[in-house]
Design an enzyme around this catalytic site. Sequence first.
Site, PDB file in Angstrom:
ATOM      1  N   ASP A  53      36.093  46.522  36.370  1.00  0.00           N
ATOM      2  CA  ASP A  53      35.706  46.955  35.026  1.00  0.00           C
ATOM      3  C   ASP A  53      36.309  46.019  33.976  1.00  0.00           C
ATOM      4  OD1 ASP A  53      38.311  47.830  35.253  1.00  0.00           O
ATOM      5  OD2 ASP A  53      37.909  49.916  34.693  1.00  0.00           O
ATOM      6  N   SER A  54      37.013  44.959  34.442  1.00  0.00           N
ATOM      7  CA  SER A  54      37.374  43.856  33.551  1.00  0.00           C
ATOM      8  C   SER A  54      36.111  43.196  33.003  1.00  0.00           C
ATOM      9  CB  SER A  54      38.242  42.827  34.289  1.00  0.00           C
ATOM     10  OG  SER A  54      37.641  42.470  35.513  1.00  0.00           O
ATOM     11  N   ASP A  92      34.821  48.986  40.954  1.00  0.00           N
ATOM     12  CA  ASP A  92      35.701  49.879  40.183  1.00  0.00           C
ATOM     13  C   ASP A  92      34.939  51.120  39.750  1.00  0.00           C
ATOM     14  OD1 ASP A  92      38.302  48.926  39.947  1.00  0.00           O
ATOM     15  OD2 ASP A  92      37.803  47.571  38.297  1.00  0.00           O
ATOM     16  N   LYS A 122      37.210  51.413  43.936  1.00  0.00           N
ATOM     17  CA  LYS A 122      38.625  51.319  43.520  1.00  0.00           C
ATOM     18  C   LYS A 122      38.864  52.277  42.356  1.00  0.00           C
ATOM     19  CE  LYS A 122      40.461  47.517  41.415  1.00  0.00           C
ATOM     20  NZ  LYS A 122      40.860  48.055  40.094  1.00  0.00           N
ATOM     21  N   GLU A 124      42.037  53.948  39.738  1.00  0.00           N
ATOM     22  CA  GLU A 124      43.379  53.726  39.195  1.00  0.00           C
ATOM     23  C   GLU A 124      44.169  55.031  39.182  1.00  0.00           C
ATOM     24  OE1 GLU A 124      43.162  51.825  35.359  1.00  0.00           O
ATOM     25  OE2 GLU A 124      41.948  50.170  36.138  1.00  0.00           O
ATOM     26  N   GLU A 191      49.374  45.890  40.127  1.00  0.00           N
ATOM     27  CA  GLU A 191      49.195  44.976  38.987  1.00  0.00           C
ATOM     28  C   GLU A 191      50.447  44.930  38.116  1.00  0.00           C
ATOM     29  OE1 GLU A 191      45.506  45.460  36.889  1.00  0.00           O
ATOM     30  OE2 GLU A 191      46.117  44.116  35.270  1.00  0.00           O
TER      31      GLU A 191
HETATM   32  O1  KIV Z   1      39.007  45.186  36.740  1.00  0.00           O
HETATM   33  C1  KIV Z   1      39.623  44.293  37.339  1.00  0.00           C
HETATM   34  O2  KIV Z   1      39.303  43.101  37.278  1.00  0.00           O
HETATM   35  C2  KIV Z   1      40.786  44.683  38.132  1.00  0.00           C
HETATM   36  C3  KIV Z   1      41.656  43.586  38.657  1.00  0.00           C
HETATM   37  C4  KIV Z   1      42.480  43.009  37.582  1.00  0.00           C
HETATM   38  C5  KIV Z   1      42.484  44.024  39.799  1.00  0.00           C
HETATM   39  O3  KIV Z   1      41.033  45.830  38.319  1.00  0.00           O
END
Ligand code: KIV
Length: 273
Positions: A53-54, A92, A122, A124, A191
Site C-alpha cells: 500500500d506504499s 497488502d 499482508k 499490519e 520495519e
Molecule cells: O507497503 C509497503 O511497501 C510495505 C513495505 C515497506 C514492507 O509494507
Amino acid sequence: MSGYLVEDTRKVTTHRLREMKQQGKKIAMLTSYDYTMAKLVDEAGVDVILIGDSASNVMQGNSTTVPFTLDEMIIYGRSVVRAVKRSLVVCDMPFGTYQVNCTEGVKNAIRIMQETGCDCLKLEGGEEIIDTVKKILSAGIPVMGHLGLTPQSINKFGTFAVRAREESEAKKLVNDAHLLEEAGCCAIVLEKIPAVLAARVASELKIPIIGIGAGHEVDGQVLVIDDMLGMDLSFSPKFLRRYANLSEVITTAVGQYVADVKSVSFPNDSEQY
Ligand code: KIV
C-alpha cells in the site's frame, strides 16, 4: 521459463520461503504496482513481490498509506499478478479493511484473493488483530505479518522514527511475533526497528523474518522498488540503498525527446511510413 536471471524458475510458495530459512538462503523481496515493472522484477529473480500500500505514496503522491482503498488495491494487484510467473505475490490489506471486525476482515481478504489472484495477504499489527488473522488463515488464505513501524498507524505514532527502542515496545513486538507465528503466519516483515531486536526475533521464530531498516541478521530484505531505483531522490532514509538513479535517467531521456521534437530531429526518415 526464458529470460529469467535465476536458474531455479519454480514458482515460489510460502512453503518454499520456510525451506529457504531452514537452508540459510536469504529471501529477496521488492514491491511492484504495475504490469511492466512486476514482469521485470519477477524475471530478475526476486523471491517475493509485494503489492504494497506504499502505492499510496509512490504511485498516488499521498503522504501516508491511510487514504489507499480496497478498490484501488485490487486494480494494482491484478496488474501485478498478470505479469508474474515465478515470485510469490503478496498483497497488502489496505487500512480500514481488516481492523473493524473479523467478519469484515475475512470478507475483504476473500475479495482481494478472488479479484487479484495473488498468493498471500499482508496485515499490519499483532495481538490487536490476531483473531482476524486466525479467521483469514482458517479461510485458507496465507498471511504475512508486519510489525515495528506499521505505516497504517502513522497517525497514532506521529512520526516515522525507529520503533521499539524502548523495553516495553520491544517486549510487545517479540510477543506479537510469537502470536503471529503460533496463529500460522508464513512470514513477518519487521520495519525500522533496532537490528539487535530483529535478530532476536529471527532467531526465536521458525518462520522467515523479512526486514526493512532492521539490519542483516534476519532471513530476507524488502525495499520499495521506486526507492531502490532512485525515482525520488528526496526520500533517503538511512536504511535505503539505491541501486540506480532512474530519476536522472528518465529526466535526461525525456529532456532529449523534448529537444528532438522541438528541433524536428524526431522522427527522422527511417522512423516514418
Ligand atoms: O507497503 C509497503 O511497501 C510495505 C513495505 C515497506 C514492507 O509494507
